[in-house]
Design a protein around this motif. Sequence first.
Motif, mmCIF file in Angstrom:
data_model
loop_
_atom_site.group_PDB
_atom_site.id
_atom_site.type_symbol
_atom_site.label_atom_id
_atom_site.label_comp_id
_atom_site.label_asym_id
_atom_site.label_seq_id
_atom_site.Cartn_x
_atom_site.Cartn_y
_atom_site.Cartn_z
ATOM 1 N N GLY A 79 0.809 -1.206 0.000
ATOM 2 C CA GLY A 79 0.000 0.000 0.000
ATOM 3 C C GLY A 79 0.841 1.255 0.000
ATOM 4 N N ASP A 80 0.182 2.400 0.201
ATOM 5 C CA ASP A 80 0.883 3.676 0.192
ATOM 6 C C ASP A 80 1.552 3.982 1.524
ATOM 7 O OD1 ASP A 80 -1.402 4.009 1.624
ATOM 8 O OD2 ASP A 80 -2.160 5.719 0.485
ATOM 9 N N GLU A 81 1.330 3.121 2.537
ATOM 10 C CA GLU A 81 1.992 3.253 3.817
ATOM 11 C C GLU A 81 2.825 2.005 4.069
ATOM 12 O OE1 GLU A 81 -0.550 4.348 7.113
ATOM 13 O OE2 GLU A 81 -2.064 5.069 5.695
ATOM 14 N N HIS A 82 3.957 2.181 4.741
ATOM 15 C CA HIS A 82 4.831 1.047 5.025
ATOM 16 C C HIS A 82 4.106 0.041 5.915
ATOM 17 C CE1 HIS A 82 8.599 -1.018 5.089
ATOM 18 N NE2 HIS A 82 8.702 -0.968 6.414
ATOM 19 N N GLY A 83 4.138 -1.221 5.533
ATOM 20 C CA GLY A 83 3.501 -2.253 6.325
ATOM 21 C C GLY A 83 2.020 -2.410 6.086
#
Length: 601
Positions: free
Chosen positions: A168-172
């Motif tokens: 996704g657009d966020e880590h994790g």
Amino acid sequence: MEGWLGLSAVALIALCPVAVRAQGSVDYLVRVEDPASKLYHVEALLSATEDTLLVSLPAWTPGHYELENYARNVRHFVVSAGGGNALRWDKVDPDTWRIISLDAEQVRIAFDFLADSVSLSGSLLTSDFGYFNGTNFFVYPEGIHDFSARVRFELPEGWRVATELADGDEHGVYVANDYHELVDSPTVIGHFGSDSVMGDSRWIRMAVYPESYFERGRSRAREMAMAALAEIASASHDLFGEPPYDRYTVFVYLEEGQITYAGGLEHANSHLDVMPAAIFEHPVYTFRQFFYRLLSHEYYHAWNVKRIRPAALWPYEYDRQQYTPLLWVSEGITDYYAHLILTRSGLWGENEFLLAVREWIISVEGQPVQEAVEDASLNTWIDPTFVDRYLYYDKGALLGLLLDIMIRAATEDRRSLDDVMRTLYREHYLRGDGFTTDDFLSHLGEHIGEETAAAFFRDYIDGRKPLPYEETLALAALEFRVDTIVEPFFGVQVARGRDGRSVVRQVVPGSAAAQAGLRLRDHLKWVGTVKVDDENWGDAFKRTYADSASQSLTVVFERDDREIARQVTVRTKTRYEYSLSADAEAGSALRERRRRMLEGG
């Protein structure tokens, strides 16, 4: 290549309370608090579009055609509004919850899921590792599958994540475009070994637990497995021209304890395998005849059944059985190509391929009655069945072989079954739909003629006529033989007891053993002049009485510490031995056809 694989250890954060970032999006959280509990904690945050919200959990996993009702493993189910206030709920069927959302804009569902058994379609959690299928965890608004999803994890320190969900657009954070994609991406977490190889212009990864079986230098398993993956991918490329995925993962769980089965389950961009650890301990002896076959079969599924899919399975419905008569194509022809790919890649030789075909013949001809593969495809949802519920694998593989030869012969080797599969991929999957039996027969008829295709369907697919082994295999310079063997048959199964005596475990009705009055737990001592004192006594019985049909003999056994002697007559049983070999005397054109079929072309 672990950066793009999403395998780095990260400190994963809790589910954000502002969950819906776009209309129809759902946020999920998977948390492991205490691995020893064997409980995953799962949360879902959904939009409340109505005063009453129905949410469901799938009852089955595509590829494993059996209702399993995963809701039976749900514990501590609670529902609250987005702000935290508890909401009322009840159940309307075994897999569906009704939630009274009132004026709440969002609904948070939380529960624990028990993951305490090894299953290809289930979930498992151990002290240092876990895997799960999305069908087990991810609830959905009943009847709605076209929503995007985001998945976060909260895991013990040092645990990693491997999944084919997209980053996704966020880590994790991992994302899916719709529910089908979400639940078709199994995930492993914890401590495991991994490696990647380039195959068919794409990176293919393997993740193995326990990781000790996949350490560099520990054994040949890692080297052999990765090399085989590359070869299998390359040979599959020659069939379809390009892979249907951006990346692919093979998840392997090795059981060090007792295990009652071994196998794999296909997914669009991955597959999950479960097998005894011994297979990786001795790869030189076990990979060729088991693991290579499994890898090739499940990998070919990335095209056949995950994309080239029967119309009755398009789209998947998760709350009911989805019956299709075409599993002989989805599974059987997949198995044919799995073995063909091993041969074309050079991982196998011609003799290994022919031995596999002989195994299929023995399996099919050994059934108590002949069943149409269309019926077997439908009956797979029933367990147990009189005829092997998985008959469509072996009989479907044989049908694939016979059709391949027929197409090559009818077109003077200009076309093959490869062309039919490519047409199914191009004209159905790439156009966004599934195929029917009529579609398959139409594509087949383009090469062998409509009347021939219709007759083959009537006799061997929908029908129960004996398969035309001899005449069809001869068209590819293959010699098929059946030897009829009549031999003495006593009709008993015995096992060595703790005291060393042979204990009766099974008596075949109508056999000489039944005539003697043998019962379970009797101690069998003599059958005529043959002493029942070791595991080879049955062979000795067949040799001794080979030409003694209807001759009288004495059976001696003990029951309740009393010796009993009974007179019976020798009875016989007819069995068949099948052989398949390359015909060195066949014409050069037929031998060339076999070569092109097995080597590609």
